[in-house]
Design a protein around this motif. Structure first.
Motif, PDB file in Angstrom:
ATOM      1  N   THR A 174      30.119 -25.169 -56.803  1.00 36.87           N
ATOM      2  CA  THR A 174      28.907 -25.391 -57.644  1.00 36.87           C
ATOM      3  C   THR A 174      28.168 -23.964 -57.772  1.00 36.87           C
ATOM      4  O   THR A 174      27.172 -23.823 -58.200  1.00 36.87           O
TER       5      THR A 174
ATOM      6  N   THR B  94      20.734 -24.796 -62.219  1.00 43.52           N
ATOM      7  CA  THR B  94      19.763 -24.535 -61.555  1.00 43.52           C
ATOM      8  C   THR B  94      19.540 -22.965 -61.635  1.00 43.52           C
ATOM      9  O   THR B  94      18.539 -22.600 -61.268  1.00 43.52           O
TER      10      THR B  94
ATOM     11  N   ASN C 251      23.968 -28.102 -60.081  1.00 46.40           N
ATOM     12  CA  ASN C 251      23.730 -29.289 -59.329  1.00 46.40           C
ATOM     13  C   ASN C 251      24.242 -30.343 -59.747  1.00 46.40           C
ATOM     14  O   ASN C 251      24.388 -30.798 -61.083  1.00 46.40           O
TER      15      ASN C 251
END
Length: 177
Positions: free
Chosen positions: A136, A83, A100
């Protein structure tokens, strides 16, 4: 070394052995005149070289404890998306990579039972592994100006890929400060 985890299929093993044997025979030169002992030594050298090339080419020399574990690699239904940075984004030299993960969980452990939903994220910048992230979001500092590619792969807890290798990639550019 990443390539140490590669395993050949039976046809690839045969082909690798054949190529190694051909090179070994060229090195041993059995067509040259020699004593019987010397001919045996040359053929022995050819055989050893063929086996060594096959073992090296098919990952036989890996010293990773997890690569010797029995069983098959799991398949995952997880998907990964990058992202940030977005495609064609212009960034500074410190790049924040955000992913993600859909259908999977990033975990801290690197041992234990392999599951199709647990693992972590490997980041590859311009073809070079730069991070094994347990989150992440990851910072990559000091990226040189110019165009770059970043790839994220969700891997199992043992750092090895899932059978279906969930990956995402983005091209972006770093602007000189």
């Amino acid at each position: 070394m990443i390539l140490a985890h590669i395993r050949c299929t039976p046809p690839e093993t045969v082909t690798t052995f054949g190529l190694g044997a051909a090179v070994a025979v060229l090195i041993a030169r059995p067509w040259r005149k020699a004593t019987a002992v010397r001919v045996r030594q040359r053929w022995l050298l050819a055989g050893v070289l063929a086996v060594a090339v096959t073992a090296a080419g098919c990952g036989g020399g890996s010293s990773s404890p997890s690569s010797s574990s029995a069983g098959k690699r799991p398949t995952t239904s997880a998907r990964i998306q990058i992202t940030s940075p977005t495609p064609n984004e212009v960034t500074g030299p410190d790049v924040t990579v955000k992913v993600n993960l859909i259908g999977g969980t990033v975990v801290q452990r690197t041992t234990g039972k392999l599951t199709p939903t647990e693992g972590h994220v490997h980041l590859v910048l311009d073809g070079k592994l730069v991070s094994m992230a347990y989150t992440t979001e990851q910072q990559i500092h000091g990226v040189a100006p110019g165009p770059h590619s970043i790839e994220a792969e969700f891997v199992a807890v043992d750092h090895q890929p899932f059978v279906n290798r969930p990956k995402a990639a983005v091209l972006f550019e770093v602007k000189a400060p």
